[in-house]
Design a protein around this motif. Sequence first.
Motif, PDB file in Angstrom:
ATOM      1  N   ILE A 174     -11.989   6.876   5.128  1.00  0.00           N
ATOM      2  CA  ILE A 174     -12.936   7.195   3.805  1.00  0.00           C
ATOM      3  C   ILE A 174     -12.348   7.300   2.589  1.00  0.00           C
ATOM      4  O   ILE A 174     -11.714   8.313   2.525  1.00  0.00           O
ATOM      5  CB  ILE A 174     -14.056   8.370   4.454  1.00  0.00           C
ATOM      6  CG1 ILE A 174     -14.726   7.867   5.758  1.00  0.00           C
ATOM      7  CG2 ILE A 174     -15.013   8.663   3.389  1.00  0.00           C
ATOM      8  CD1 ILE A 174     -15.479   9.016   6.296  1.00  0.00           C
ATOM      9  N   ARG A 175     -12.833   6.701   1.647  1.00  0.00           N
ATOM     10  CA  ARG A 175     -12.029   7.016   0.342  1.00  0.00           C
ATOM     11  C   ARG A 175     -12.721   7.890  -0.544  1.00  0.00           C
ATOM     12  O   ARG A 175     -12.184   8.425  -1.654  1.00  0.00           O
ATOM     13  CB  ARG A 175     -11.755   5.451  -0.518  1.00  0.00           C
ATOM     14  CG  ARG A 175     -10.758   4.762   0.242  1.00  0.00           C
ATOM     15  CD  ARG A 175     -10.490   3.437  -0.219  1.00  0.00           C
ATOM     16  NE  ARG A 175      -9.687   2.383   0.435  1.00  0.00           N
ATOM     17  CZ  ARG A 175      -9.546   1.316   0.022  1.00  0.00           C
ATOM     18  NH1 ARG A 175     -10.180   0.768  -1.202  1.00  0.00           N
ATOM     19  NH2 ARG A 175      -8.524   0.627   0.802  1.00  0.00           N
ATOM     20  N   GLY A 176     -13.831   8.000  -0.666  1.00  0.00           N
ATOM     21  CA  GLY A 176     -14.822   8.825  -1.480  1.00  0.00           C
ATOM     22  C   GLY A 176     -15.857   9.640  -0.614  1.00  0.00           C
ATOM     23  O   GLY A 176     -16.527   9.183   0.324  1.00  0.00           O
ATOM     24  N   ASP A 177     -16.367  11.037  -1.047  1.00  0.00           N
ATOM     25  CA  ASP A 177     -17.277  11.740  -0.622  1.00  0.00           C
ATOM     26  C   ASP A 177     -18.391  10.963  -0.357  1.00  0.00           C
ATOM     27  O   ASP A 177     -19.390  11.582   0.373  1.00  0.00           O
ATOM     28  CB  ASP A 177     -17.048  13.141  -1.225  1.00  0.00           C
ATOM     29  CG  ASP A 177     -16.015  14.184  -1.181  1.00  0.00           C
ATOM     30  OD1 ASP A 177     -15.322  13.487  -0.170  1.00  0.00           O
ATOM     31  OD2 ASP A 177     -15.867  14.946  -1.906  1.00  0.00           O
TER      32      ASP A 177
ATOM     33  N   ARG B  32     -22.173  15.670   4.363  1.00  0.00           N
ATOM     34  CA  ARG B  32     -21.385  14.528   4.313  1.00  0.00           C
ATOM     35  C   ARG B  32     -20.145  14.537   5.012  1.00  0.00           C
ATOM     36  O   ARG B  32     -19.896  15.728   5.727  1.00  0.00           O
ATOM     37  CB  ARG B  32     -20.866  14.295   2.655  1.00  0.00           C
ATOM     38  CG  ARG B  32     -20.335  15.691   2.288  1.00  0.00           C
ATOM     39  CD  ARG B  32     -19.931  15.548   0.692  1.00  0.00           C
ATOM     40  NE  ARG B  32     -19.276  16.656   0.417  1.00  0.00           N
ATOM     41  CZ  ARG B  32     -18.150  16.945   0.278  1.00  0.00           C
ATOM     42  NH1 ARG B  32     -17.160  16.129   0.811  1.00  0.00           N
ATOM     43  NH2 ARG B  32     -17.682  18.136  -0.233  1.00  0.00           N
TER      44      ARG B  32
ATOM     45  N   GLN C  82     -19.348   3.799   6.983  1.00  0.00           N
ATOM     46  CA  GLN C  82     -18.588   3.762   8.236  1.00  0.00           C
ATOM     47  C   GLN C  82     -19.353   3.395   9.403  1.00  0.00           C
ATOM     48  O   GLN C  82     -20.482   3.798   9.662  1.00  0.00           O
ATOM     49  CB  GLN C  82     -17.597   5.050   8.591  1.00  0.00           C
ATOM     50  CG  GLN C  82     -16.728   5.436   7.635  1.00  0.00           C
ATOM     51  CD  GLN C  82     -15.729   4.309   7.359  1.00  0.00           C
ATOM     52  OE1 GLN C  82     -15.065   3.965   8.410  1.00  0.00           O
ATOM     53  NE2 GLN C  82     -15.311   4.251   6.346  1.00  0.00           N
TER      54      GLN C  82
ATOM     55  N   ARG D   1      -7.569   7.987   6.800  1.00  0.00           N
ATOM     56  CA  ARG D   1      -7.695   6.945   5.556  1.00  0.00           C
ATOM     57  C   ARG D   1      -8.783   6.223   5.516  1.00  0.00           C
ATOM     58  O   ARG D   1      -8.990   5.247   4.671  1.00  0.00           O
ATOM     59  CB  ARG D   1      -6.344   6.282   5.331  1.00  0.00           C
ATOM     60  CG  ARG D   1      -5.030   7.323   5.243  1.00  0.00           C
ATOM     61  CD  ARG D   1      -4.034   6.282   5.323  1.00  0.00           C
ATOM     62  NE  ARG D   1      -2.537   7.039   4.923  1.00  0.00           N
ATOM     63  CZ  ARG D   1      -2.209   7.602   3.920  1.00  0.00           C
ATOM     64  NH1 ARG D   1      -2.855   7.131   2.914  1.00  0.00           N
ATOM     65  NH2 ARG D   1      -1.148   8.228   3.845  1.00  0.00           N
TER      66      ARG D   1
ATOM     67  N   GLU E 235     -19.228   8.260   0.289  1.00  0.00           N
ATOM     68  CA  GLU E 235     -19.594   6.882   1.441  1.00  0.00           C
ATOM     69  C   GLU E 235     -20.350   7.246   2.367  1.00  0.00           C
ATOM     70  O   GLU E 235     -21.052   6.450   3.084  1.00  0.00           O
ATOM     71  CB  GLU E 235     -17.972   6.463   1.548  1.00  0.00           C
ATOM     72  CG  GLU E 235     -17.301   5.760   0.590  1.00  0.00           C
ATOM     73  CD  GLU E 235     -16.081   5.368   0.800  1.00  0.00           C
ATOM     74  OE1 GLU E 235     -15.666   5.324   2.117  1.00  0.00           O
ATOM     75  OE2 GLU E 235     -15.165   4.580   0.049  1.00  0.00           O
ATOM     76  N   ASN E 236     -20.325   8.436   3.260  1.00  0.00           N
ATOM     77  CA  ASN E 236     -20.959   8.846   4.211  1.00  0.00           C
ATOM     78  C   ASN E 236     -21.816  10.082   4.096  1.00  0.00           C
ATOM     79  O   ASN E 236     -20.976  11.343   4.191  1.00  0.00           O
ATOM     80  CB  ASN E 236     -19.946   8.864   5.358  1.00  0.00           C
ATOM     81  CG  ASN E 236     -19.591   7.369   5.727  1.00  0.00           C
ATOM     82  OD1 ASN E 236     -20.139   6.691   6.358  1.00  0.00           O
ATOM     83  ND2 ASN E 236     -18.262   7.216   5.454  1.00  0.00           N
TER      84      ASN E 236
ATOM     85  N   ALA F 200     -13.818  12.625   2.218  1.00  0.00           N
ATOM     86  CA  ALA F 200     -12.915  11.666   2.275  1.00  0.00           C
ATOM     87  C   ALA F 200     -11.700  12.232   2.746  1.00  0.00           C
ATOM     88  O   ALA F 200     -11.229  13.217   2.487  1.00  0.00           O
ATOM     89  CB  ALA F 200     -12.882  11.045   0.662  1.00  0.00           C
ATOM     90  N   ARG F 201     -10.827  11.003   3.134  1.00  0.00           N
ATOM     91  CA  ARG F 201      -9.425  11.175   3.747  1.00  0.00           C
ATOM     92  C   ARG F 201      -9.464  12.479   4.646  1.00  0.00           C
ATOM     93  O   ARG F 201      -8.439  13.176   4.771  1.00  0.00           O
ATOM     94  CB  ARG F 201      -8.485  11.304   2.589  1.00  0.00           C
ATOM     95  CG  ARG F 201      -8.383  10.115   1.369  1.00  0.00           C
ATOM     96  CD  ARG F 201      -7.591  10.652   0.406  1.00  0.00           C
ATOM     97  NE  ARG F 201      -7.204   9.138  -0.309  1.00  0.00           N
ATOM     98  CZ  ARG F 201      -8.355   8.827  -1.386  1.00  0.00           C
ATOM     99  NH1 ARG F 201      -9.225   9.781  -1.450  1.00  0.00           N
ATOM    100  NH2 ARG F 201      -7.982   7.698  -1.925  1.00  0.00           N
ATOM    101  N   THR F 202     -10.351  12.812   5.400  1.00  0.00           N
ATOM    102  CA  THR F 202     -10.610  13.641   6.515  1.00  0.00           C
ATOM    103  C   THR F 202     -10.920  13.222   7.688  1.00  0.00           C
ATOM    104  O   THR F 202     -11.675  12.175   7.889  1.00  0.00           O
ATOM    105  CB  THR F 202     -11.488  14.650   6.084  1.00  0.00           C
ATOM    106  OG1 THR F 202     -11.195  15.096   4.793  1.00  0.00           O
ATOM    107  CG2 THR F 202     -11.660  15.532   7.114  1.00  0.00           C
TER     108      THR F 202
END
Length: 599
Positions: free
Chosen positions: A156-159, A63, A101, A154, A161-162, A66-68
């Motif tokens: 990716i908000r949740g783990d 994965r 993304q 910013r 999502e990708n 998020a936020r990375t």
Amino acid sequence: MRTHLLRPALIGPALLALLLAPNAVRAADAVVVYEAGTPDAAGIGAQIGGGLAGCGAGCLTLRVPARTPVPARRQAMLQFAAPAGTTIVHATIRLRYRTRQPGVVVRTVGRYGSRWVDGGRLRSPQGTRAAVNAGRGATAVGVVLATEAAVGPRAIRGDGENLVAVDSVALTVRDATPPTVGWLTPLVSGGWARGTLCGTARGTDVGLGVDRLELRVGGAIASQSAPPGLRLQPRPSAFDATLCVDTAALEDAAYGATLAAVDGGPDGNATAIDVGVLRVDNTPPSVAFAPPADSEARLPRLFLDVVDATSGVAEARVTVDGLPVELRDMGTRREFLPAQPLADGLHVVGWTVADRAGNLTTGSATFGVADTTPPMVEPVAPLGTTTADAAVVARVHDAGAGLGPDGVRIAVDGIDMTAQLALAEGTARLTPVRPWSEGEHLVRIVATDRSGNRTQREWTFAIPAPVTPPVPVPAPVAPVPDPPAPFGAESPARSTDEPAPAAADGKSPTAAHLRLRASERAVRAGRTITLHGRLAGRRVARRARIEARVDGSWRPVAIAPVDQRGRFSIPVRLPAAGTYEVRARVGRSASEPIILRAR
């Protein structure tokens, strides 16, 4: 992780023959399955690039956190390897993935040699489940989560999502490398074999491992399977097994033998080698005892009939009553004699016969010895008239049990004289200590064999009275006819005991039916002269009296038995030098006197 073997539903005869042919090679397919949550991480690898996250053995998930922030061209990869020595025929990857993304992508890859080659490219902003085929001809497959473009901190908000999550990977792999096989402890080959044959073999394989080892001798097959392997190898790469085949299930004959190693399963690669020719003989020799024909013999000829139609007789040992005997080879027959003379009763013959394959035949038989034939006493001597110092001789022999320790006893005139008897080589001899007295003597011999059979033989002999010379002997004591009778001439007999009156011509009257002659007329003093006579012209008498003239009168000196033809013969001894006048007399008839001289 699981490994499955793909097997055909039916093995045809042609395929089985190919499998067991020397150095035969046939590829077999196996399925190696990697599943999520497996505790066995063997064959699973993970490479996680900076800024990405994932887990390999437990969850098989990659994965983008998020936020990375993640730079472009950054990736993480899950790897699934095929067993060593195999190639992937087909790979099916079941996975779940989502790529919100635009710069994030999921790819499948295959390793060919040392390079990873991209396969399919997957994107799904909403999230998708898929089964993807990839990696044909590769040695490993992989699932990659990569950033094709940079991802801001910013974005990716949740783990979730990708990400990509692998549910399972099924690799159908092919092992094209045959195993090797050989003996550690070989079977006996080239000679004769019997019973259970065992040998220790070793098989090795760099692919799926050795599944089993097989030994085939004719229609007899011995097989031993290897235990489960470890990690990516379904069976161990090296497997040692002791294989035993029971040749008792085979007919006696010569068979080719092969040793085979099979990898990966019953229809995997197989290598078979020729291990020589085995000549099988499981049939022991046939043995038959031929009992002796003569049941009275103490040392009978005995026979064993021995036959082995396959490997042939190697050795035969025989005992009689527990004592070993020597055998004489007569082809299929062995002849032997007891080691010592046998006594009456039952006797046991035991044998152990081995053929060249080592088969043994043991057995025993009994036969009986019963001596019912008494000893023989024949011939005997003396018979009739003999000398006073004559030895008594008899031939005593027994063809059965043999004479006992006190088997011959002798008596003369009722007196036991066994103590003086000499027995040597079947001849009994009794030599008198003192000369036999004149007259008739009765001999009785009793012979007894070891079986108790008894023979008694009786006969007589006679000692004549000696001829007494005149005392003194200065000259003839009686007128001697002139001329004297020639040697061996017969003279007419006289009919009276006393000198008959002279006839008109001056000669004595004689009977015409009694004649007397001598074998010789002169001998040395102490020697004997045999007198011969004949009685004719009347009924034959049973005996004739021999007379000598002593002091002017005729005196009897011997009795001679007369046979049916009227003939008689008797020896007389002339003890001292001098002249003797003798005649024969039967009843009132007398022969013409004859003159004998001793010098």
